[in-house]
Design a protein around this motif. Structure first.
Motif, PDB file in Angstrom:
ATOM      1  N   VAL A  63       0.865  -1.185   0.000  1.00 31.96           N
ATOM      2  CA  VAL A  63       0.000   0.000   0.000  1.00 31.96           C
ATOM      3  C   VAL A  63       0.901   1.233   0.000  1.00 31.96           C
ATOM      4  N   HIS A  71       2.971  -2.655   4.121  1.00 34.66           N
ATOM      5  CA  HIS A  71       2.459  -3.936   3.654  1.00 34.66           C
ATOM      6  C   HIS A  71       1.442  -4.476   4.653  1.00 34.66           C
ATOM      7  N   THR A  82      -8.960  -1.340   0.482  1.00 36.36           N
ATOM      8  CA  THR A  82      -8.262  -0.311   1.235  1.00 36.36           C
ATOM      9  C   THR A  82      -8.783   1.056   0.797  1.00 36.36           C
ATOM     10  N   ALA A  90      -2.268   0.392  -4.473  1.00 33.86           N
ATOM     11  CA  ALA A  90      -2.109  -0.891  -3.793  1.00 33.86           C
ATOM     12  C   ALA A  90      -2.064  -2.020  -4.812  1.00 33.86           C
ATOM     13  N   ALA A 327       2.675  -0.103  -6.549  1.00 30.81           N
ATOM     14  CA  ALA A 327       2.969  -0.272  -5.122  1.00 30.81           C
ATOM     15  C   ALA A 327       3.915  -1.423  -4.825  1.00 30.81           C
TER      16      ALA A 327
END
Length: 435
Positions: A63, A71, A82, A90, A327
């Motif tokens: 992320v 992580h 998220t 992400a 990411a």
């Protein structure tokens, strides 16, 4: 005075004075002029982001937020969701060295959207599992349509799929289009929004996630085609009601050219066509530029080398005007950047590690009509941030790992960053209040 009023010329003068006063007052109190509506999309800052990707129990999702990489371990196989401020990115990568799922497989967590396109191998040659997730608090109603070489093949079997708030559905595309060897898939919602992903495992070996493709357009750029050995297969779909005659141009590390024997591709309405471009790109890192009077969707299938072959996918994507970020990256990562136009392009690249200070940023110049492969070296896992500086630049991220029995590989086109978005132009119309 009476005589003045009775005089017709005097009355006319009074009328003129009265009218002049009224117009003078109206002019002085008039509202400010309204600025003409722009015909171009407006660049608007993003305030919050929801990103969703299919879950894999025990794997870690990277992320990224500006200047920060973390992580999070996925506790179960449910979709990973998220939420955060602008620029959130992400995704995760799985690695398997044996079995049917051998290979690197990377997936980007995408925003729930009203429409998503995917293009790649079909269920006749692969196991293709479509993941639909509704992360919103309202129900969604989705339609899944599969186009194959013979045209639309899924019929009504994928129409009207109800997805409750927070629900996740997995659909084996063999149930919708068992005979399709190549395919383009559209997922559209009648109401609500759905996050879409598809994991593809070839019958001949190799696994990866299909990236979201740019929606149908008359000009499509497919970047991030890795150099080296292995087959390169271009897939083009014409999902509308009109046949498409597609002009194809390759942009490699050394030249910009039309591939001999593949200058144009005829795609029947509603169908998908496959073209082997292995010799066309000649083992060089490249991008393909496709133009057509009819909107098309396009992507490329890249097959690795060795005794056991892995597979990776890239697809049409917008330029890096809004920047981009990936990411989850590690050893063997590189950027593949292509500049179109007459003046070349430049981007700024920064790698952000989970611990310690971010790596110093560096600029990458890409000559006009050329592609550059840029190795990325950082310890451990890191996020990549790509910021536009000048020119029209497109890109992809490639990860490769060489094993004795064959190359592992995964690819991801550089999707627009989530710091900004482009809103379409607005116009006044009475249709918004008409039944």
């Amino acid at each position: 005075m009476k005589s003045f009023v009775e005089n017709r010329f005097g009355l006319l003068a009074l009328v003129i004075v009265a009218l002049a006063s009224m117009y003078g007052i109206a002019y002085a109190t008039r509202p400010a002029p309204i600025a003409p509506l722009s015909a171009e999309p407006r660049k608007v800052a993003v305030e919050s982001v929801t990103a969703v990707c299919p879950g894999t129990k025990g794997e870690k999702a990277g992320v990224y937020l500006p200047g920060l990489l973390s992580h999070e371990t996925m506790a179960n196989g449910k979709p990973y969701v998220t939420k955060g401020p602008a620029a959130l990115e992400a995704g995760y990568t799985t690695r398997a060295t044996r079995g049917a799922g051998r290979g690197l497989a990377g997936v980007r967590c995408t925003e729930p959207a009203p429409e998503t396109w995917l293009i790649g191998p079909g269920p006749a040659n692969a196991s293709v599992i479509l993941h639909l997730a509704n992360a919103d608090k309202v129900p969604a109603l989705a339609d899944v349509q599969v186009h194959a070489a013979e045209g639309p093949v899924s019929g009504d079997k994928g129409v009207g799929l109800e997805i409750a708030p927070g629900e996740h559905r997995e659909i084996d595309l063999k149930t919708l289009a068992p005979s399709a060897d190549i395919m383009a898939v559209s997922v559209t919602t009648t109401f609500g929004r759905v996050a879409v992903a598809a994991r593809t495992t070839l019958d001949t070996g190799g696994v990866d996630w299909l990236p979201a493709a740019a929606p149908p357009a008359t000009r499509v750029v497919v970047p991030g085609i890795a150099g080296g050995g292995g087959r390169r297969e271009l897939l083009v779909a014409a999902p509308g009601d009109t046949d498409a005659q597609v002009r194809v141009k390759a942009v490699s590390e050394d030249a910009e050219y039309s591939m001999r024997g593949r200058e144009t591709i005829d795609v029947p309405a509603g169908s998908v066509v496959s073209v082997d471009v292995t010799t066309g790109v000649g083992g060089s890192s490249a991008a393909l530029v496709l133009t057509s009077p009819t909107p098309i969707v396009a992507g490329v299938v890249m097959t690795g080398t060795g005794e056991r072959q892995d597979v990776a996918f890239t697809a049409g994507t917008p330029s890096l005007d809004l920047g981009s970020a990936v990411a989850r990256n590690g050893a063997g990562s590189r950027l593949i950047l292509t500049a179109l136009g007459e003046d070349g392009g430049k981007v700024r690249v920064q790698m952000v590690r989970e611990k310690g200070a971010a790596e110093p940023s560096f600029d990458v110049d890409v000559p006009a009509g050329r592609t550059r492969s840029v190795p990325l070296k950082a310890k451990g896992e890191f996020a990549i941030v790509v910021t536009p500086v000048s020119g029209e630049v497109y890109g992809g991220r490639m990860v490769e790992e060489r094993l004795k029995n064959g190359l592992l590989m995964t690819a991801q086109p550089l999707a627009p960053a989530r710091m900004w978005t482009l809103l379409p132009p607005l116009t006044d119309t009475p249709r918004v209040v008409l039944p």
